[in-house]
Design a protein around this motif. Structure first.
Motif, mmCIF file in Angstrom:
data_model
loop_
_atom_site.group_PDB
_atom_site.id
_atom_site.type_symbol
_atom_site.label_atom_id
_atom_site.label_comp_id
_atom_site.label_asym_id
_atom_site.label_seq_id
_atom_site.Cartn_x
_atom_site.Cartn_y
_atom_site.Cartn_z
ATOM 1 N N ASP A 49 0.713 -1.373 0.008
ATOM 2 C CA ASP A 49 -0.003 -0.022 -0.198
ATOM 3 C C ASP A 49 0.716 1.162 0.303
ATOM 4 O O ASP A 49 0.300 2.464 0.043
ATOM 5 C CB ASP A 49 -0.862 0.055 1.184
ATOM 6 N N ALA A 50 2.393 1.168 -0.064
ATOM 7 C CA ALA A 50 2.874 2.302 -0.050
ATOM 8 C C ALA A 50 4.164 2.115 -0.807
ATOM 9 O O ALA A 50 5.307 2.235 -0.508
ATOM 10 C CB ALA A 50 3.297 2.596 1.450
ATOM 11 N N LEU A 51 4.240 1.406 -2.157
ATOM 12 C CA LEU A 51 5.395 1.090 -3.030
ATOM 13 C C LEU A 51 5.983 2.533 -3.285
ATOM 14 O O LEU A 51 5.287 3.568 -3.703
ATOM 15 C CB LEU A 51 5.005 0.448 -4.173
ATOM 16 N N ASP A 52 7.185 2.645 -3.340
ATOM 17 C CA ASP A 52 8.178 3.816 -3.773
ATOM 18 C C ASP A 52 9.471 3.320 -4.156
ATOM 19 O O ASP A 52 9.735 2.207 -4.435
ATOM 20 C CB ASP A 52 8.050 4.746 -2.641
ATOM 21 N N ASN A 53 10.359 4.327 -4.513
ATOM 22 C CA ASN A 53 11.792 3.928 -5.018
ATOM 23 C C ASN A 53 12.287 2.988 -4.014
ATOM 24 O O ASN A 53 13.230 2.268 -4.539
ATOM 25 C CB ASN A 53 12.302 5.328 -5.283
ATOM 26 N N SER A 54 12.152 3.329 -2.734
ATOM 27 C CA SER A 54 12.915 2.447 -1.817
ATOM 28 C C SER A 54 12.474 0.709 -1.690
ATOM 29 O O SER A 54 13.159 0.274 -1.242
ATOM 30 C CB SER A 54 12.932 2.921 -0.365
ATOM 31 N N SER A 55 11.127 0.582 -2.214
ATOM 32 C CA SER A 55 10.623 -0.674 -2.234
ATOM 33 C C SER A 55 10.511 -1.301 -3.604
ATOM 34 O O SER A 55 9.999 -2.475 -3.661
ATOM 35 C CB SER A 55 9.127 -0.546 -1.451
ATOM 36 N N LEU A 56 11.301 -0.648 -4.600
ATOM 37 C CA LEU A 56 11.369 -1.374 -5.703
ATOM 38 C C LEU A 56 12.938 -1.413 -6.276
ATOM 39 O O LEU A 56 13.603 -0.391 -5.725
ATOM 40 C CB LEU A 56 10.709 -0.202 -7.107
ATOM 41 N N ILE A 57 13.188 -2.214 -6.695
ATOM 42 C CA ILE A 57 14.591 -2.681 -7.168
ATOM 43 C C ILE A 57 14.719 -2.890 -8.593
ATOM 44 O O ILE A 57 13.765 -3.694 -9.001
ATOM 45 C CB ILE A 57 15.288 -3.375 -6.347
ATOM 46 N N GLU A 58 15.756 -2.420 -9.348
ATOM 47 C CA GLU A 58 15.706 -2.775 -10.758
ATOM 48 C C GLU A 58 16.877 -3.977 -10.801
ATOM 49 O O GLU A 58 18.021 -3.695 -10.406
ATOM 50 C CB GLU A 58 16.404 -1.660 -11.684
ATOM 51 N N LEU A 59 16.694 -4.916 -11.458
ATOM 52 C CA LEU A 59 17.438 -6.387 -11.637
ATOM 53 C C LEU A 59 17.905 -6.457 -13.025
ATOM 54 O O LEU A 59 17.229 -6.344 -13.855
ATOM 55 C CB LEU A 59 16.636 -7.485 -11.279
ATOM 56 N N TYR A 60 19.004 -6.646 -13.175
ATOM 57 C CA TYR A 60 19.591 -7.182 -14.585
ATOM 58 C C TYR A 60 19.343 -8.753 -14.681
ATOM 59 O O TYR A 60 19.381 -9.266 -13.558
ATOM 60 C CB TYR A 60 21.144 -6.957 -14.647
ATOM 61 N N TYR A 61 19.108 -8.988 -15.903
ATOM 62 C CA TYR A 61 19.097 -10.604 -16.044
ATOM 63 C C TYR A 61 20.265 -11.312 -15.445
ATOM 64 O O TYR A 61 20.099 -12.455 -14.804
ATOM 65 C CB TYR A 61 18.930 -11.019 -17.530
ATOM 66 N N LYS A 62 21.375 -10.764 -15.763
ATOM 67 C CA LYS A 62 22.299 -11.570 -14.806
ATOM 68 C C LYS A 62 22.643 -10.969 -13.546
ATOM 69 O O LYS A 62 22.598 -9.961 -13.046
ATOM 70 C CB LYS A 62 23.864 -11.042 -15.644
ATOM 71 N N LYS A 63 22.612 -12.020 -12.568
ATOM 72 C CA LYS A 63 22.208 -11.897 -11.414
ATOM 73 C C LYS A 63 23.533 -11.499 -10.732
ATOM 74 O O LYS A 63 24.871 -11.656 -10.737
ATOM 75 C CB LYS A 63 21.962 -13.301 -10.519
#
Length: 196
Positions: A49-63
């Protein structure tokens, strides 16, 4: 599409789905493809209920190290994105009526107009053994989508995976499916009570 705009879209959808009880406090996942080899997904600690930049992360396909902070469902989202070009947004939710209906049925056949016309019948996937489900899920979910030529998957006792090119279409399908399952359960309950 810029990342701030994507973050706002994901946040808005997550809040709406949280309010409908499709996401729990720490249960569910939502993501958006950002480039051909990257996607944004919620973190493990995300509260929907409070997604923001701190609760989202960008992932590359290469782990790399960032995968350790990301949702437990990241491998599944990665598998779908890397195998299905139409997947621009992915969501895993546990809508209560759909999940409840999945426990005792093998197929969902909507009897309401919108469910019938927008979704049609959906086979319920049986994950069999929950003990090793997360080890199998990324390959089995992507395979289901490809073999069934479907963009929505109901998994018995687990929830719903869906993807789409358009975030609003994805949300609409989940909402219609949930309403259809609620109507089916109400109809079944009414029939059962009439026999008492």
């Amino acid at each position: 599409m810029n990342k701030e705009h994507l973050t706002n879209k994901l946040s808005s959808l997550a809040l709406s789905m949280f309010r409908k009880d499709f996401f729990g406090i720490f249960h569910g996942s939502i993501s958006a493809k950002t480039e051909s080899n990257r996607f944004i997904i919620n973190t493990k600690e995300a509260i929907f209920d409070a997604l923001d930049n701190s609760s989202l992360i960008e992932l590359y396909y290469k782990k790399d190290y960032r995968w350790n902070q990301a949702s437990i469902d990241s491998n599944i989202h990665h598998s779908i994105y890397s195998q299905i070009s139409d997947a621009k947004f992915i969501c895993f939710s546990m809508p209560p009526f759909t999940t409840a209906y999945s426990l005792d049925h093998n197929v969902i056949i909507p009897r309401d107009y919108f469910g019938y016309s927008e979704i049609g019948s959906i086979d319920i996937f049986d994950p069999r053994n929950f003990d090793d489900w997360y080890e199998r899920a990324s390959s089995e979910i992507a395979y289901y989508f490809q073999s069934k030529k479907s963009d929505i998957m109901v998994i018995r006792g687990y929830g719903v995976y869906t993807y789409n090119r358009d975030i609003h279409e994805m949300a609409k399908k989940i909402a219609i499916l949930e309403k259809s399952c609620r109507l089916l359960l109400l109809d079944n309950a009414q029939k059962d009570s009439s026999f008492d």
